[in-house]
Design an enzyme around this catalytic site. Structure first.
Site, short mmCIF file in Angstrom:
data_model
loop_
_atom_site.label_atom_id
_atom_site.label_comp_id
_atom_site.label_asym_id
_atom_site.label_seq_id
_atom_site.Cartn_x
_atom_site.Cartn_y
_atom_site.Cartn_z
N HIS A 42 0.84 -1.20 0.00
CA HIS A 42 0.00 0.00 0.00
C HIS A 42 0.88 1.25 0.00
CE1 HIS A 42 -3.24 -2.55 2.13
NE2 HIS A 42 -3.81 -2.14 1.01
N CYS B 88 -2.66 0.30 9.91
CA CYS B 88 -3.73 -0.59 9.42
C CYS B 88 -4.72 -1.02 10.49
CB CYS B 88 -3.18 -1.89 8.84
SG CYS B 88 -1.49 -1.90 8.47
C1 CIR Z 1 -3.68 -7.81 3.26
O1 CIR Z 1 -2.89 -8.30 2.45
O2 CIR Z 1 -4.68 -7.22 2.89
C2 CIR Z 1 -3.38 -7.97 4.73
N1 CIR Z 1 -2.74 -9.21 4.96
C3 CIR Z 1 -2.55 -6.83 5.24
C4 CIR Z 1 -3.25 -5.51 5.15
C5 CIR Z 1 -2.48 -4.42 5.80
N2 CIR Z 1 -3.19 -3.21 5.71
C6 CIR Z 1 -2.62 -2.03 5.60
O3 CIR Z 1 -1.42 -1.92 5.49
N3 CIR Z 1 -3.41 -0.98 5.52
#
Ligand code: CIR
Length: 262
Positions: free
Chosen positions: A163, A250
């Site tokens: 991201h 997150c």
């Molecule tokens: C994903 O791949 O969507 C999750 N395992 C990790 C998401 C992390 N979110 C973020 O950095 N905003």
């Protein structure tokens, strides 16, 4: 009515080990430790002055602790995300319910996709990561929704990490912490730029919570740079969440609301 600082979080899913992974290889995750670390993270938010509203765990949704991806909360409106990973789309309705008392909700329609992790708000500028999760239609939808409130949306290409906020986060009102190898620094011209220590590639994700920066314990060299800049930083161990490709932004949605503590 008082102005409250609210943090929406969600208990770690017992299925976290089955999370989506894009740039990391799967390693065993200790679910009890993940929960404990997440509770300490929530304690940091509470100490920073936030009323933490923790939603119950979602046993069928492995990545649901990463609430940031399900919405973008501006002062004026909340934009519901449409996660790029199909497995994550069922996370959105419960986040919408949690936000409904506080904001007008605006959904993003297919084919647009948008993960909150790609959206970095600095004052009236919104940097939107064009990533494997957020597409051009998602950025255009965000622009359409936010522009009437006076926000300028700037698309930023993201190819080397998950991201935008893996590569750049806000650490003070007009200062960003960035990994210059993962995002082109010139996108942030006009802002103060603090670079991560090159030995710590995952160090660009910091969470500005009021006057406090909540920051992973794993990056001491970059921490020293933040402290040298005079920032008030508290560290938290998020090793288990990091194995799921998550970090500190997150795990919460932060905003101001009118009301009394829950
Ligand atoms: C994903 O791949 O969507 C999750 N395992 C990790 C998401 C992390 N979110 C973020 O950095 N905003």
């Amino acid at each position: 009515m008082a102005i409250l600082r609210v943090a929406i979080t969600r208990e770690v899913s017992p299925a976290l080990a089955r999370c989506e992974l894009t740039h990391l290889s799967r390693r065993p995750i200790d679910p009890d430790l993940a929960r404990e670390q997440h509770h300490r993270y929530e304690a940091c938010l509470a100490a920073a002055g936030f009323t933490v509203r923790r939603l119950p765990a979602e046993p069928g949704l492995p990545d649901s602790v990463f609430v940031e991806d399900a919405a973008v909360v501006l002062d004026e409106v909340a934009i519901l995300g449409r996660p790029g990973a199909v497995s994550r789309r069922p996370e959105v309705p419960s986040i919408a319910e949690a936000l409904r008392p506080h904001r007008t909700l605006v959904p993003i329609e297919p084919p647009a996709t948008l993960d909150g992790g790609d959206i970095l708000v600095v004052g009236r500028t919104i940097f939107a990561g064009a990533s494997s999760r957020t597409n051009a239609e998602g950025i255009e939808a965000l622009r359409r929704i936010a522009a009437p409130f006076g926000y300028a949306v700037r698309a930023v290409p993201v190819t080397r990490c998950l991201h935008l906020k893996s590569a750049a986060t806000r650490v003070a009102e007009r200062a960003v912490l960035i990994h210059p190898g993962w995002v082109e620094p010139s996108h942030f011209s006009g802002l103060e730029i603090i670079e991560i220590d090159p030995s710590e590639p995952f160090a660009a994700n910091a969470l500005a919570a009021g006057d406090t920066v909540i920051y992973p314990k794993a990056f001491p060299s970059t921490l020293a740079r933040l402290e040298a800049r005079g920032l008030r930083v508290v560290t938290v161990d998020v090793s288990e969440l990091a194995k799921a490709e998550g970090a500190v932004t997150c795990c919460s949605l932060l905003f101001e609301a009118h009301g009394t503590p829950f």
